[in-house]
Write a protein that holds these residues in place. Sequence first.
Motif, PDB file in Angstrom:
ATOM      1  N   ALA A  91       0.817  -1.127   0.102  1.00  0.00           N
ATOM      2  CA  ALA A  91      -0.097   0.014  -0.039  1.00  0.00           C
ATOM      3  C   ALA A  91       0.910   1.378  -0.112  1.00  0.00           C
ATOM      4  O   ALA A  91       1.858   1.424   0.941  1.00  0.00           O
ATOM      5  N   ALA A  92       0.535   2.184  -0.925  1.00  0.00           N
ATOM      6  CA  ALA A  92       1.406   3.101  -0.974  1.00  0.00           C
ATOM      7  C   ALA A  92       0.452   4.390  -0.332  1.00  0.00           C
ATOM      8  O   ALA A  92      -0.450   4.963  -1.102  1.00  0.00           O
ATOM      9  N   VAL A  93       0.914   4.826   0.813  1.00  0.00           N
ATOM     10  CA  VAL A  93       0.224   5.668   1.476  1.00  0.00           C
ATOM     11  C   VAL A  93       0.824   7.117   1.502  1.00  0.00           C
ATOM     12  O   VAL A  93       1.894   7.290   1.418  1.00  0.00           O
ATOM     13  N   HIS A  94      -0.188   8.212   1.745  1.00  0.00           N
ATOM     14  CA  HIS A  94       0.599   9.367   1.814  1.00  0.00           C
ATOM     15  C   HIS A  94       1.685   9.692   3.155  1.00  0.00           C
ATOM     16  O   HIS A  94       2.528  10.017   3.051  1.00  0.00           O
ATOM     17  N   GLY A  95       0.934   9.025   4.275  1.00  0.00           N
ATOM     18  CA  GLY A  95       1.854   9.266   5.549  1.00  0.00           C
ATOM     19  C   GLY A  95       1.814  10.624   6.173  1.00  0.00           C
ATOM     20  O   GLY A  95       1.335  11.650   5.364  1.00  0.00           O
TER      21      GLY A  95
ATOM     22  N   MET B  16      -1.323   8.145  11.420  1.00  0.00           N
ATOM     23  CA  MET B  16      -0.872   7.095  10.929  1.00  0.00           C
ATOM     24  C   MET B  16      -1.379   5.790  11.824  1.00  0.00           C
ATOM     25  O   MET B  16      -1.459   4.518  11.259  1.00  0.00           O
ATOM     26  N   ALA B  17      -2.088   5.965  12.780  1.00  0.00           N
ATOM     27  CA  ALA B  17      -2.627   4.812  13.547  1.00  0.00           C
ATOM     28  C   ALA B  17      -3.807   4.441  12.710  1.00  0.00           C
ATOM     29  O   ALA B  17      -4.327   3.330  12.730  1.00  0.00           O
TER      30      ALA B  17
ATOM     31  N   LEU C  75       4.632   8.196   1.008  1.00  0.00           N
ATOM     32  CA  LEU C  75       5.092   9.074   0.025  1.00  0.00           C
ATOM     33  C   LEU C  75       5.337  10.394   0.465  1.00  0.00           C
ATOM     34  O   LEU C  75       5.668  11.203   0.078  1.00  0.00           O
ATOM     35  N   GLY C  76       4.785  10.583   1.779  1.00  0.00           N
ATOM     36  CA  GLY C  76       5.089  11.651   2.959  1.00  0.00           C
ATOM     37  C   GLY C  76       6.059  11.578   3.751  1.00  0.00           C
ATOM     38  O   GLY C  76       6.787  10.687   3.829  1.00  0.00           O
ATOM     39  N   PRO C  77       5.802  12.500   4.900  1.00  0.00           N
ATOM     40  CA  PRO C  77       6.772  12.551   5.950  1.00  0.00           C
ATOM     41  C   PRO C  77       6.524  11.555   7.075  1.00  0.00           C
ATOM     42  O   PRO C  77       6.139  11.634   8.065  1.00  0.00           O
ATOM     43  N   ALA C  78       6.757  10.281   6.607  1.00  0.00           N
ATOM     44  CA  ALA C  78       6.849   9.039   7.613  1.00  0.00           C
ATOM     45  C   ALA C  78       7.575   7.995   7.206  1.00  0.00           C
ATOM     46  O   ALA C  78       7.696   7.952   6.038  1.00  0.00           O
ATOM     47  N   ALA C  79       7.681   7.080   8.042  1.00  0.00           N
ATOM     48  CA  ALA C  79       8.572   5.765   7.576  1.00  0.00           C
ATOM     49  C   ALA C  79       7.588   4.455   7.948  1.00  0.00           C
ATOM     50  O   ALA C  79       6.720   4.653   8.507  1.00  0.00           O
ATOM     51  N   PRO C  80       7.971   3.699   6.921  1.00  0.00           N
ATOM     52  CA  PRO C  80       9.068   3.777   5.900  1.00  0.00           C
ATOM     53  C   PRO C  80       8.512   4.315   4.628  1.00  0.00           C
ATOM     54  O   PRO C  80       7.353   4.347   4.308  1.00  0.00           O
TER      55      PRO C  80
ATOM     56  N   LEU D  39       8.264   4.441   0.447  1.00  0.00           N
ATOM     57  CA  LEU D  39       7.681   3.493  -0.366  1.00  0.00           C
ATOM     58  C   LEU D  39       9.015   2.621  -1.029  1.00  0.00           C
ATOM     59  O   LEU D  39       8.958   1.613  -1.183  1.00  0.00           O
ATOM     60  N   ALA D  40      10.111   3.457  -1.091  1.00  0.00           N
ATOM     61  CA  ALA D  40      11.440   2.829  -1.667  1.00  0.00           C
ATOM     62  C   ALA D  40      11.991   1.733  -0.755  1.00  0.00           C
ATOM     63  O   ALA D  40      12.280   0.762  -1.184  1.00  0.00           O
ATOM     64  N   GLU D  41      11.851   2.148   0.476  1.00  0.00           N
ATOM     65  CA  GLU D  41      12.241   1.166   1.405  1.00  0.00           C
ATOM     66  C   GLU D  41      11.577  -0.047   1.784  1.00  0.00           C
ATOM     67  O   GLU D  41      11.822  -0.901   1.875  1.00  0.00           O
ATOM     68  N   ALA D  42       9.952   0.207   1.678  1.00  0.00           N
ATOM     69  CA  ALA D  42       9.097  -1.156   1.923  1.00  0.00           C
ATOM     70  C   ALA D  42       9.272  -1.689   0.629  1.00  0.00           C
ATOM     71  O   ALA D  42       9.239  -2.957   0.691  1.00  0.00           O
TER      72      ALA D  42
END
Length: 247
Positions: free
Chosen positions: A11-15, A22-23, A46-51, A53-56
Motif C-alpha cells: 500500500a502506497a500511503v501518503h503518510g 498513522m494509527a 509518500l510523505g513525511p513518515a517511515a518506511p 515507499l522505496a524502503e518498503a
Amino acid sequence: MSAGEPPVLLAAVHGTRDPAGMAQLHRLLGLVRRQRPQLTVTHGCLGPAAPTLAEALARASGPVVVVPVLLGPGYHLRVDIPGVLRRAGRPHVRTARALGPDPLLAEALAGRLHQAGLRSPDPATGVVLAAAGSTDPAAAPATRRLARLLGARLGTPVSTAFLGGPAPRPAEAVSRLRRAGRERVALAPCLLAPGDFARRAAGCGADITGAPLGAHPAVARLILRRYDEALACPESGRGPLPELIIR
C-alpha cells in the motif's frame, strides 16, 4: 515468498507526522489483512513518515502489487510512484489505480456522515464533499464524479470544495448553500486520516462534519478490489506475474 503465495500488496500511503493519522492507516491495513488473511500486506509512505515507499519495496521479496491508497488522481500517482518504481528497477511490480472515484468510497463517505448525525437529506439540508485538492487536471473532475456518486447514495445533490488547489474552499461552499436557502449543511471530508486538512474541514462552519474515512470496511474492500484489478490487467505492471486467482 513460497510458490503459490499471492503477490505482496504494498500500500502506497501518503503518510503523516500526526500519530493519530498513522494509527488510522494502520487500522485500515489491519482490516485489509483480516478480509484476505492469506495475503501479505505492507505499506510505504509518500510523505513525511517511515518506511518510505522505496524502503518498503526493497524489503518486499518476490512479485509485488503497489496499491496507491490515494483517494483520487494527483502528483503522487502520476509522478512519485512511477519514479520510485523506475529507480528500484524491479521487474515484477504492478501498480493499481487510485481508490477513487468509486461507489465504495461513496458508501464510506455516506457512512461517516450518518455516524456524525446526518439523517435522510431533505430540501433544507445541503451536502458538500471536501477533497484535499490538487493541481493535477484530472483531480477536480474525479472529485465531481465522486460527488455525483455520493449524491446518488444520499438522494440529494452534493457540491464540491477543495482544501487546496482549485476553488471553492469548504467555507465558501457552505456559505453558498446557506445563501441558497439551505438551513443545514453537512460536510463530507474526502480524507483518509486525521491531520491538518481534517482540522481545517472541521472549522468550515458546517452543521455536520463527517470523520475522515480511516478504517472503514468499504475502503478496505476497495483496496483489495484495486489489487485484484491490477493482477487481472496485464497492462498494469512492468512485467509478468504468476497466474493466480485470488479469492
